[in-house]
Design a protein around this motif. Structure first.
Motif, PDB file in Angstrom:
ATOM      1  N   ALA A  52       1.988  31.184  11.845  1.00 20.38           N
ATOM      2  CA  ALA A  52       2.459  28.791  12.342  1.00 20.38           C
ATOM      3  C   ALA A  52       2.899  29.042  12.912  1.00 20.38           C
ATOM      4  N   ASP A  53       2.797  28.241  14.014  1.00 23.53           N
ATOM      5  CA  ASP A  53       3.402  28.166  14.901  1.00 23.53           C
ATOM      6  C   ASP A  53       4.233  26.311  14.675  1.00 23.53           C
ATOM      7  N   PHE A  54       4.439  26.288  13.586  1.00 27.47           N
ATOM      8  CA  PHE A  54       5.090  24.500  12.793  1.00 27.47           C
ATOM      9  C   PHE A  54       5.484  24.827  11.466  1.00 27.47           C
ATOM     10  N   PHE A  55       6.040  24.247  10.952  1.00 28.72           N
ATOM     11  CA  PHE A  55       6.532  24.296   9.160  1.00 28.72           C
ATOM     12  C   PHE A  55       5.365  23.264   8.782  1.00 28.72           C
ATOM     13  N   TRP A  56       4.454  24.076   8.998  1.00 23.17           N
ATOM     14  CA  TRP A  56       2.850  23.507   8.098  1.00 23.17           C
ATOM     15  C   TRP A  56       2.562  23.914   6.851  1.00 23.17           C
ATOM     16  N   MET A  57       4.201  23.642   5.659  1.00 20.91           N
ATOM     17  CA  MET A  57       3.346  24.789   4.682  1.00 20.91           C
ATOM     18  C   MET A  57       3.086  23.774   4.003  1.00 20.91           C
ATOM     19  N   GLN A  58       2.750  24.476   2.623  1.00 24.01           N
ATOM     20  CA  GLN A  58       1.522  24.270   2.218  1.00 24.01           C
ATOM     21  C   GLN A  58       2.110  23.847   0.163  1.00 24.01           C
ATOM     22  N   GLU A  59       2.729  25.407  -0.114  1.00 19.68           N
ATOM     23  CA  GLU A  59       3.254  24.907  -1.266  1.00 19.68           C
ATOM     24  C   GLU A  59       5.241  25.397  -1.911  1.00 19.68           C
ATOM     25  N   TRP A  60       5.703  24.915  -2.921  1.00 20.86           N
ATOM     26  CA  TRP A  60       6.790  25.782  -3.720  1.00 20.86           C
ATOM     27  C   TRP A  60       6.834  27.597  -3.777  1.00 20.86           C
ATOM     28  N   ARG A  61       7.500  28.007  -4.135  1.00 20.71           N
ATOM     29  CA  ARG A  61       7.324  28.951  -5.107  1.00 20.71           C
ATOM     30  C   ARG A  61       8.843  29.487  -5.632  1.00 20.71           C
ATOM     31  N   ILE A  62       8.234  30.465  -6.651  1.00 18.14           N
ATOM     32  CA  ILE A  62       9.942  30.565  -7.557  1.00 18.14           C
ATOM     33  C   ILE A  62       9.500  31.902  -7.926  1.00 18.14           C
ATOM     34  N   VAL A  69      18.312  42.444  -8.586  1.00 18.50           N
ATOM     35  CA  VAL A  69      17.771  43.930  -7.539  1.00 18.50           C
ATOM     36  C   VAL A  69      16.179  43.527  -7.761  1.00 18.50           C
ATOM     37  N   ASN A  70      15.450  43.044  -8.871  1.00 18.01           N
ATOM     38  CA  ASN A  70      13.974  43.621  -9.414  1.00 18.01           C
ATOM     39  C   ASN A  70      13.751  41.695  -8.859  1.00 18.01           C
ATOM     40  N   TRP A  71      13.557  41.769  -8.735  1.00 21.12           N
ATOM     41  CA  TRP A  71      12.519  40.459  -8.536  1.00 21.12           C
ATOM     42  C   TRP A  71      11.165  39.666  -9.536  1.00 21.12           C
ATOM     43  N   THR A  72      10.633  39.069  -9.928  1.00 20.01           N
ATOM     44  CA  THR A  72       9.491  38.330 -10.430  1.00 20.01           C
ATOM     45  C   THR A  72       9.231  37.440  -9.243  1.00 20.01           C
ATOM     46  N   ASP A  73       7.601  37.747  -9.064  1.00 22.91           N
ATOM     47  CA  ASP A  73       7.742  36.170  -8.167  1.00 22.91           C
ATOM     48  C   ASP A  73       6.609  35.174  -9.243  1.00 22.91           C
ATOM     49  N   HIS A  74       6.350  34.441  -9.545  1.00 27.21           N
ATOM     50  CA  HIS A  74       5.996  33.432 -10.356  1.00 27.21           C
ATOM     51  C   HIS A  74       4.895  32.061  -9.443  1.00 27.21           C
ATOM     52  N   GLY A  75       4.867  32.929  -7.828  1.00 26.70           N
ATOM     53  CA  GLY A  75       3.455  32.405  -7.849  1.00 26.70           C
ATOM     54  C   GLY A  75       4.024  31.112  -7.137  1.00 26.70           C
ATOM     55  N   SER A  76       2.845  29.775  -7.269  1.00 27.73           N
ATOM     56  CA  SER A  76       2.954  28.623  -6.857  1.00 27.73           C
ATOM     57  C   SER A  76       3.305  27.594  -8.038  1.00 27.73           C
ATOM     58  N   VAL A 120       9.095  14.156  -6.882  1.00 27.73           N
ATOM     59  CA  VAL A 120      10.001  14.880  -8.040  1.00 27.73           C
ATOM     60  C   VAL A 120       8.484  15.033  -9.019  1.00 27.73           C
ATOM     61  N   ALA A 121       8.972  16.737  -9.099  1.00 31.02           N
ATOM     62  CA  ALA A 121       7.628  16.892 -10.469  1.00 31.02           C
ATOM     63  C   ALA A 121       8.634  16.805 -11.843  1.00 31.02           C
ATOM     64  N   VAL A 122       8.103  17.181 -12.475  1.00 30.48           N
ATOM     65  CA  VAL A 122       8.518  17.672 -14.201  1.00 30.48           C
ATOM     66  C   VAL A 122       7.963  18.660 -14.849  1.00 30.48           C
ATOM     67  N   GLY A 123       8.607  19.240 -15.372  1.00 38.17           N
ATOM     68  CA  GLY A 123       7.932  20.332 -16.393  1.00 38.17           C
ATOM     69  C   GLY A 123       8.974  20.450 -17.491  1.00 38.17           C
ATOM     70  N   ASP A 124       7.872  21.558 -18.464  1.00 37.77           N
ATOM     71  CA  ASP A 124       8.853  22.042 -19.670  1.00 37.77           C
ATOM     72  C   ASP A 124       9.715  23.398 -19.778  1.00 37.77           C
ATOM     73  N   SER A 125       9.143  23.990 -18.400  1.00 35.99           N
ATOM     74  CA  SER A 125       9.857  25.328 -18.915  1.00 35.99           C
ATOM     75  C   SER A 125      10.420  25.346 -16.685  1.00 35.99           C
ATOM     76  N   PRO A 126      11.410  26.336 -16.107  1.00 33.91           N
ATOM     77  CA  PRO A 126      11.346  26.848 -15.190  1.00 33.91           C
ATOM     78  C   PRO A 126      10.700  26.916 -14.032  1.00 33.91           C
ATOM     79  N   THR A 127       9.837  27.970 -14.968  1.00 32.84           N
ATOM     80  CA  THR A 127       9.118  27.877 -14.223  1.00 32.84           C
ATOM     81  C   THR A 127       7.335  27.217 -14.169  1.00 32.84           C
ATOM     82  N   GLY A 128       7.044  26.017 -15.036  1.00 29.65           N
ATOM     83  CA  GLY A 128       6.536  25.307 -14.904  1.00 29.65           C
ATOM     84  C   GLY A 128       5.760  24.980 -16.139  1.00 29.65           C
ATOM     85  N   PRO A 129       4.305  24.820 -16.499  1.00 30.56           N
ATOM     86  CA  PRO A 129       3.344  24.080 -14.868  1.00 30.56           C
ATOM     87  C   PRO A 129       4.514  22.779 -14.927  1.00 30.56           C
ATOM     88  N   PHE A 130       4.341  22.055 -13.574  1.00 27.73           N
ATOM     89  CA  PHE A 130       5.121  21.276 -12.695  1.00 27.73           C
ATOM     90  C   PHE A 130       4.037  20.159 -12.731  1.00 27.73           C
TER      91      PHE A 130
END
Ligand code: FUB
Length: 317
Positions: A52-62, A69-76, A120-130
């Motif tokens: 990227a050549d700027f902050f052309w960002m399309q999604e948020w991740r969790i 130590v160990n991290w779980t990728d919950h996607g976007s 602002v988006a809302v969801g029923d769990s910390p990992t969404g769906p939102f």
């Protein structure tokens, strides 16, 4: 902090990672916002695209961990297309729980105003769906409207702060998606923030510090803290403290001084998890990274006995 090496296993689209700084080594991640829920530490991030050549960002991740130590990728679970009125710049998020719902505050570019806005988006769990909670922006109409930080005080009053280079704030109603009163602007003074508001500075007067962006608002032992990226470009992390959520603020100095991390921005969030304090921030240190290819990192630290921050340096551990 030990760290990540590689994807150890992938299950149902969720990658189990183990890591060192940067904590995520499979993607560029930015603007970390930690949140603890039910003994798990979640980190909400932005996502820089490769090349990227700027902050052309399309999604948020969790990402989440239970052992640092160990991290779980919950996607976007939230992206630009989830906001019908937004079209670009999925910038610095923060999520908070209230009454069993999770409120995910984000800045993004608004088709309605042609400037930045807060959604602002809302969801029923910390990992969404939102889901977009309003179908329209919570606040719109200014390039200053970025980097929301949210906090619920002991008396139940919620506050939303945001802004670059001005600092705005508003009280939220208990529903977390409407305002209790008007948006206000924090007065930036030398005593409060190390320098006056960038737009109101006398020409030719040099200040070492100044509020720039990325506020992180929280309370600890009865004191309110506003931590933020400071110094213009490049950024370091500094903070101010107050006895009152609405100020007046007292400038307290630097937390993470300017360092050659490969990123001209920095953006921090702190959290206490299982009795330890952690400072999340970003660098440009992942291979191929830089100012538009950033990576989230974390340092464990201890507050000084008077509640002030120690100096925290970026490490690769
Ligand atoms: O990630 C895009 C922008 O860069 C954020 O909104 C700022 O805080 C800076 O980190």
């Amino acid at each position: 902090m030990r760290l990540i090496t590689a994807v150890a296993s992938i299950a149902a689209g969720v990658g189990i990672l183990s890591a060192q700084n940067p904590i995520v080594q499979t993607k560029y991640t930015t603007d970390p916002a930690p949140m603890v829920h039910n003994d798990t530490l979640y980190v909400y991030t932005g996502h820089d695209e490769k090349g990227a050549d700027f902050f052309w960002m399309q999604e948020w991740r969790i990402y989440s961990t239970t052992d640092m130590v160990n991290w779980t990728d919950h996607g976007s679970p939230l992206a630009i297309e989830d906001f019908s009125w937004g079209d670009d710049r999925a910038w610095a998020p923060q999520c908070i729980e209230r009454n069993g719902k999770f409120y995910f505050y984000v800045p993004l570019h608004s088709k309605l105003s042609g400037t930045m806005a807060i959604g602002v988006a809302v969801g029923d769990s910390p990992t969404g769906p939102f889901k977009d909670a309003l179908g329209k922006p919570l606040a719109d109409g200014s390039w200053d409207y970025i980097d929301p930080t949210v906090f619920i005080d002991d008396d139940g009053q919620a506050y939303l702060f945001w802004g670059n280079p001005r600092i705005y704030y508003v009280k939220l109603n208990e529903d977390m998606i409407s305002f209790d009163g008007e948006i206000k602007c924090v007065e930036q003074t030398v005593e409060g923030f190390g320098a006056p508001d960038m737009k109101n500075r006398e020409k030719g007067v040099k200040y070492k510090d100044c509020y720039t962006e990325g506020p992180w608002f929280f309370k600890r032992d009865g004191k309110y803290y506003l931590m933020y990226a400071a110094g213009g470009v490049p950024e370091h992390i500094a903070y101010s403290m107050s006895d009152n959520p609405e100020g007046p603020w007292k400038y307290m100095g630097e937390i993470m001084p300017l360092q050659d991390t490969g990123s001209f921005t920095n953006h921090a969030g702190v959290v206490n998890y299982k009795g330890n304090d952690y400072f999340f921030y970003h660098t440009g240190k992942l291979p191929g990274g830089g100012g538009f290819g950033r990576s989230v990192a974390v340092e464990q630290f201890k507050y000084n006995t008077d509640g002030t921050f120690p100096i925290i340096n970026a490490t690769d551990e």
